[in-house]
Design a protein around this motif. Structure first.
Motif, PDB file in Angstrom:
ATOM      1  N   THR A 115     -21.961 -27.037  31.538  1.00 29.37           N
ATOM      2  CA  THR A 115     -21.158 -26.016  32.205  1.00 29.37           C
ATOM      3  C   THR A 115     -19.770 -25.939  31.592  1.00 29.37           C
ATOM      4  O   THR A 115     -19.294 -26.896  30.981  1.00 29.37           O
ATOM      5  CB  THR A 115     -21.070 -26.285  33.724  1.00 29.37           C
TER       6      THR A 115
ATOM      7  N   HIS B 135     -13.221 -13.316  29.463  1.00 28.18           N
ATOM      8  CA  HIS B 135     -13.733 -14.348  30.372  1.00 28.18           C
ATOM      9  C   HIS B 135     -13.958 -13.784  31.775  1.00 28.18           C
ATOM     10  O   HIS B 135     -14.950 -14.113  32.435  1.00 28.18           O
ATOM     11  CB  HIS B 135     -12.754 -15.522  30.415  1.00 28.18           C
TER      12      HIS B 135
ATOM     13  N   VAL C 223     -24.099 -27.531  36.607  1.00 27.96           N
ATOM     14  CA  VAL C 223     -23.498 -26.231  36.932  1.00 27.96           C
ATOM     15  C   VAL C 223     -23.234 -26.136  38.439  1.00 27.96           C
ATOM     16  O   VAL C 223     -22.098 -25.889  38.873  1.00 27.96           O
ATOM     17  CB  VAL C 223     -24.385 -25.056  36.444  1.00 27.96           C
TER      18      VAL C 223
ATOM     19  N   HIS D 111     -11.507 -23.388  37.086  1.00 24.41           N
ATOM     20  CA  HIS D 111     -12.664 -22.492  36.980  1.00 24.41           C
ATOM     21  C   HIS D 111     -13.908 -23.306  36.658  1.00 24.41           C
ATOM     22  O   HIS D 111     -13.846 -24.249  35.877  1.00 24.41           O
ATOM     23  CB  HIS D 111     -12.444 -21.480  35.841  1.00 24.41           C
TER      24      HIS D 111
ATOM     25  N   SER E 292     -18.223 -22.414  35.807  1.00 23.73           N
ATOM     26  CA  SER E 292     -19.291 -21.406  35.664  1.00 23.73           C
ATOM     27  C   SER E 292     -20.147 -21.359  36.929  1.00 23.73           C
ATOM     28  O   SER E 292     -20.448 -22.389  37.528  1.00 23.73           O
ATOM     29  CB  SER E 292     -20.194 -21.756  34.483  1.00 23.73           C
ATOM     30  N   ASP E 293     -20.571 -20.132  37.289  1.00 20.05           N
ATOM     31  CA  ASP E 293     -21.294 -19.975  38.563  1.00 20.05           C
ATOM     32  C   ASP E 293     -22.817 -20.020  38.453  1.00 20.05           C
ATOM     33  O   ASP E 293     -23.511 -19.991  39.461  1.00 20.05           O
ATOM     34  CB  ASP E 293     -20.838 -18.694  39.278  1.00 20.05           C
TER      35      ASP E 293
ATOM     36  N   THR F 184     -24.433 -17.883  33.011  1.00 21.39           N
ATOM     37  CA  THR F 184     -22.985 -17.667  32.883  1.00 21.39           C
ATOM     38  C   THR F 184     -22.372 -18.812  32.077  1.00 21.39           C
ATOM     39  O   THR F 184     -21.490 -18.598  31.239  1.00 21.39           O
ATOM     40  CB  THR F 184     -22.303 -17.623  34.264  1.00 21.39           C
ATOM     41  N   ALA F 185     -22.825 -20.024  32.333  1.00 17.31           N
ATOM     42  CA  ALA F 185     -22.294 -21.198  31.636  1.00 17.31           C
ATOM     43  C   ALA F 185     -22.525 -21.058  30.132  1.00 17.31           C
ATOM     44  O   ALA F 185     -21.612 -21.298  29.331  1.00 17.31           O
ATOM     45  CB  ALA F 185     -22.955 -22.467  32.170  1.00 17.31           C
TER      46      ALA F 185
ATOM     47  N   GLU G  85     -20.133 -18.455  28.775  1.00 12.98           N
ATOM     48  CA  GLU G  85     -18.741 -18.918  28.759  1.00 12.98           C
ATOM     49  C   GLU G  85     -18.519 -20.004  27.711  1.00 12.98           C
ATOM     50  O   GLU G  85     -17.485 -20.025  27.032  1.00 12.98           O
ATOM     51  CB  GLU G  85     -18.342 -19.393  30.156  1.00 12.98           C
TER      52      GLU G  85
END
Ligand code: DAT
Ligand code: MG
Length: 149
Positions: free
Chosen positions: A4, A48, A81, A115, A117-118, A122-123, A126
């Motif tokens: 993540t 981002h 994550v 922050h 990652s959700d 997404t991770a 990012e």
């Protein structure tokens, strides 16, 4: 192994919470595979937070993230994550549970320190936005057999 993206935002750095935050991820048993201290361009901040570009706070969020250095990191581990999101706590620090980073150190949504990652996809997005392949270190912590069955 799951990875993540975690960023200590400008407020977390300015408030001297870098060691505290990194310590929580280390103590949990996650593995650090990428770390850099950096200034963030407006372009990177915009990219981002692209999903939020229509939100009223987008402009001030981009300003804030690019206003002062951040610590960008990649952490690895089973379920990292979702677990990192729990360690971080709810978006609004006033609603975040005590024991979470935002719950313990924050009072305002626009200064919520960190922050994470959700989701797994997404991770991945990012991580590739913030790091190139050479900046990520694959290594075997010897403590692993004492963390995983
Ligand atoms: P999170 O960072 O918990 O994933 P998010 O993706 O919904 O939260 O929003 C991204 C960031 O935008 C958040 O960390 C802080 C800022 N933000 C979110 N909602 C906000 C609001 N209502 N007012 C001001 N800033 C906000
Ligand atoms: Mg988010």
């Amino acid at each position: 192994m799951e990875r993540t993206f975690i960023m200590i935002k400008p407020d977390g750095v300015q408030r001297g919470l870098v060691g505290e935050v990194i310590g929580r991820f280390e103590a949990k048993g996650f593995t650090l595979v990428g770390l850099k201290f950096m200034s963030v361009s407006k372009e990177l901040a915009e990219e981002h937070y692209d999903v939020h570009k229509e939100r009223p706070f987008f402009g001030s969020l981009v300003e804030f993230i690019s206003s002062s250095p951040v610590v960008a990191m990649v952490w690895e581990g089973e379920g990292v994550v979702a677990s990192a999101r729990k360690i971080i706590g709810a978006t609004n620090p006033l609603s975040a549970e005590p024991g979470t980073i935002r719950g313990d150190f924050g009072v305002s949504v626009g200064r919520n320190l960190i922050h994470g990652s959700d989701a797994i996809e997404t991770a991945q997005k990012e991580i590739s936005l913030w790091f190139n392949e050479k900046e990520l270190v694959t290594w075997q912590p010897t403590v692993k057999t004492w963390l995983y069955e």
